[in-house]
Write a protein that holds these residues in place. Sequence first.
Motif, PDB file in Angstrom:
ATOM      1  N   SER A 107       0.831  -1.197   0.000  1.00 52.29           N
ATOM      2  CA  SER A 107       0.000   0.000   0.000  1.00 52.29           C
ATOM      3  C   SER A 107       0.867   1.249   0.000  1.00 52.29           C
ATOM      4  N   LEU A 108       0.420   2.263  -0.723  1.00 53.91           N
ATOM      5  CA  LEU A 108       1.133   3.536  -0.749  1.00 53.91           C
ATOM      6  C   LEU A 108       0.538   4.558   0.213  1.00 53.91           C
ATOM      7  N   ALA A 109      -0.499   4.141   0.962  1.00 52.93           N
ATOM      8  CA  ALA A 109      -1.176   5.090   1.843  1.00 52.93           C
ATOM      9  C   ALA A 109      -0.234   5.670   2.883  1.00 52.93           C
ATOM     10  N   GLY A 110       0.706   4.862   3.360  1.00 60.27           N
ATOM     11  CA  GLY A 110       1.619   5.335   4.390  1.00 60.27           C
ATOM     12  C   GLY A 110       2.661   6.311   3.887  1.00 60.27           C
ATOM     13  N   LEU A 111       2.702   6.509   2.586  1.00 64.10           N
ATOM     14  CA  LEU A 111       3.696   7.422   2.017  1.00 64.10           C
ATOM     15  C   LEU A 111       3.175   8.841   1.883  1.00 64.10           C
ATOM     16  N   ARG A 112       1.951   9.070   2.294  1.00 65.53           N
ATOM     17  CA  ARG A 112       1.419  10.429   2.245  1.00 65.53           C
ATOM     18  C   ARG A 112       2.237  11.341   3.147  1.00 65.53           C
ATOM     19  N   ARG A 113       2.457  12.552   2.689  1.00 65.56           N
ATOM     20  CA  ARG A 113       3.192  13.505   3.512  1.00 65.56           C
ATOM     21  C   ARG A 113       2.668  14.899   3.229  1.00 65.56           C
ATOM     22  N   THR A 114       2.972  15.782   4.132  1.00 65.75           N
ATOM     23  CA  THR A 114       2.611  17.185   3.948  1.00 65.75           C
ATOM     24  C   THR A 114       3.853  17.956   3.547  1.00 65.75           C
ATOM     25  N   TYR A 115       3.639  19.040   2.846  1.00 67.67           N
ATOM     26  CA  TYR A 115       4.727  19.907   2.413  1.00 67.67           C
ATOM     27  C   TYR A 115       4.484  21.287   3.005  1.00 67.67           C
ATOM     28  N   GLU A 116       5.536  21.886   3.500  1.00 66.48           N
ATOM     29  CA  GLU A 116       5.406  23.241   4.012  1.00 66.48           C
ATOM     30  C   GLU A 116       6.748  23.930   3.849  1.00 66.48           C
ATOM     31  N   GLY A 117       6.735  25.055   3.173  1.00 66.91           N
ATOM     32  CA  GLY A 117       7.963  25.794   2.955  1.00 66.91           C
ATOM     33  C   GLY A 117       7.698  27.283   2.935  1.00 66.91           C
ATOM     34  N   GLU A 118       8.764  28.042   2.836  1.00 66.54           N
ATOM     35  CA  GLU A 118       8.612  29.487   2.704  1.00 66.54           C
ATOM     36  C   GLU A 118       7.855  29.801   1.420  1.00 66.54           C
ATOM     37  N   PRO A 119       6.956  30.788   1.442  1.00 62.70           N
ATOM     38  CA  PRO A 119       6.237  31.143   0.212  1.00 62.70           C
ATOM     39  C   PRO A 119       7.213  31.540  -0.889  1.00 62.70           C
ATOM     40  N   LEU A 120       6.923  31.094  -2.104  1.00 63.22           N
ATOM     41  CA  LEU A 120       7.711  31.464  -3.272  1.00 63.22           C
ATOM     42  C   LEU A 120       6.905  32.496  -4.049  1.00 63.22           C
ATOM     43  N   LEU A 121       7.286  33.749  -3.892  1.00 67.78           N
ATOM     44  CA  LEU A 121       6.524  34.856  -4.455  1.00 67.78           C
ATOM     45  C   LEU A 121       7.303  35.537  -5.568  1.00 67.78           C
ATOM     46  N   GLU A 122       6.562  36.092  -6.502  1.00 65.35           N
ATOM     47  CA  GLU A 122       7.179  36.780  -7.630  1.00 65.35           C
ATOM     48  C   GLU A 122       8.089  37.909  -7.173  1.00 65.35           C
ATOM     49  N   THR A 123       7.725  38.556  -6.085  1.00 63.23           N
ATOM     50  CA  THR A 123       8.517  39.685  -5.594  1.00 63.23           C
ATOM     51  C   THR A 123       9.804  39.245  -4.893  1.00 63.23           C
ATOM     52  N   GLY A 124       9.938  37.931  -4.635  1.00 58.44           N
ATOM     53  CA  GLY A 124      11.089  37.472  -3.867  1.00 58.44           C
ATOM     54  C   GLY A 124      12.102  36.684  -4.664  1.00 58.44           C
ATOM     55  N   VAL A 125      11.962  36.646  -5.993  1.00 56.98           N
ATOM     56  CA  VAL A 125      12.899  35.870  -6.811  1.00 56.98           C
ATOM     57  C   VAL A 125      13.715  36.798  -7.697  1.00 56.98           C
ATOM     58  N   ALA A 126      14.801  36.266  -8.219  1.00 57.75           N
ATOM     59  CA  ALA A 126      15.697  37.039  -9.082  1.00 57.75           C
ATOM     60  C   ALA A 126      15.031  37.312 -10.431  1.00 57.75           C
ATOM     61  N   ALA A 127      15.566  38.292 -11.124  1.00 55.64           N
ATOM     62  CA  ALA A 127      14.996  38.671 -12.414  1.00 55.64           C
ATOM     63  C   ALA A 127      15.265  37.639 -13.499  1.00 55.64           C
ATOM     64  N   ASP A 128      16.328  36.859 -13.346  1.00 59.65           N
ATOM     65  CA  ASP A 128      16.613  35.833 -14.352  1.00 59.65           C
ATOM     66  C   ASP A 128      16.736  34.480 -13.665  1.00 59.65           C
ATOM     67  N   PRO A 129      16.410  33.388 -14.358  1.00 56.42           N
ATOM     68  CA  PRO A 129      16.321  32.078 -13.704  1.00 56.42           C
ATOM     69  C   PRO A 129      17.661  31.483 -13.312  1.00 56.42           C
ATOM     70  N   VAL A 130      18.732  31.784 -14.025  1.00 61.34           N
ATOM     71  CA  VAL A 130      20.023  31.197 -13.663  1.00 61.34           C
ATOM     72  C   VAL A 130      20.505  31.763 -12.330  1.00 61.34           C
ATOM     73  N   THR A 131      20.285  33.056 -12.108  1.00 61.61           N
ATOM     74  CA  THR A 131      20.616  33.637 -10.805  1.00 61.61           C
ATOM     75  C   THR A 131      19.780  32.987  -9.707  1.00 61.61           C
ATOM     76  N   GLN A 132      18.476  32.790  -9.976  1.00 59.21           N
ATOM     77  CA  GLN A 132      17.622  32.147  -8.990  1.00 59.21           C
ATOM     78  C   GLN A 132      18.061  30.705  -8.741  1.00 59.21           C
ATOM     79  N   PHE A 133      18.444  30.002  -9.792  1.00 53.97           N
ATOM     80  CA  PHE A 133      18.955  28.638  -9.629  1.00 53.97           C
ATOM     81  C   PHE A 133      20.199  28.637  -8.754  1.00 53.97           C
ATOM     82  N   SER A 134      21.093  29.578  -8.979  1.00 51.21           N
ATOM     83  CA  SER A 134      22.326  29.646  -8.194  1.00 51.21           C
ATOM     84  C   SER A 134      22.018  29.844  -6.713  1.00 51.21           C
ATOM     85  N   LEU A 135      21.038  30.671  -6.404  1.00 47.77           N
ATOM     86  CA  LEU A 135      20.644  30.898  -5.016  1.00 47.77           C
ATOM     87  C   LEU A 135      20.106  29.612  -4.393  1.00 47.77           C
TER      88      LEU A 135
END
Length: 217
Positions: free
Chosen positions: A9-37
Amino acid sequence: MDATSRPPSLAGLRRTYEGEPLLETGVAADPVTQFSLWFQEALDAGLPEPNAMVLATASAGGRPSARTVLLKGYDESGFVFYTNFESRKGRDLAENPRASLLFPWHPIRRQVRVEGSVVRLPHEESAAYFASRPYGSQIGAWASRQSAVVRSREELDARYEDLAARWPEEPPVPDFWGGFRVVPSEMEFWQGQLDRMHDRLRYRRTSTGWALERLAP
């Protein structure tokens, strides 16, 4: 199917996810810079092999294939890995030079997806990286006809020993081995959140730069 042969059974593999919000105002202007972070945060978190990435390719006929490879470098021009050109992924990329990458950073509830075109690195760049590899890995690149059928482990080991005897010091760069660069056209950053309301921000390359948009989870 009887009770003893039922899959677990896969029922026991259920999990919750919780992290810092990922908001448009909090990311870099280009994706490679964001990837580096994010990559640095994965390193700081002590993730095993944070440069391990799933590489997905497809043949000219559309037959998909995926495997884990190691990221060996990245910058604004793209993401670099090395392989045997005669392997399945090498043949796929010769026929259909597009690929997708996935960095599955599960312990920190993040993943990064990259899509784009693929180009071979110049021989000089591949040769410089080959020279930096441990001697055993250099011989291994020669010994393994990657993705070809091998009759036995003994046959593979014997080929390795023969090549090590042929080149007791640094071997030359194989002409069937080298690097590829995935040039991103899209990059998506996924941050797990409660109740499956995950954050997904996608950068999409346009004629004027990078467009940032939110995707529904």
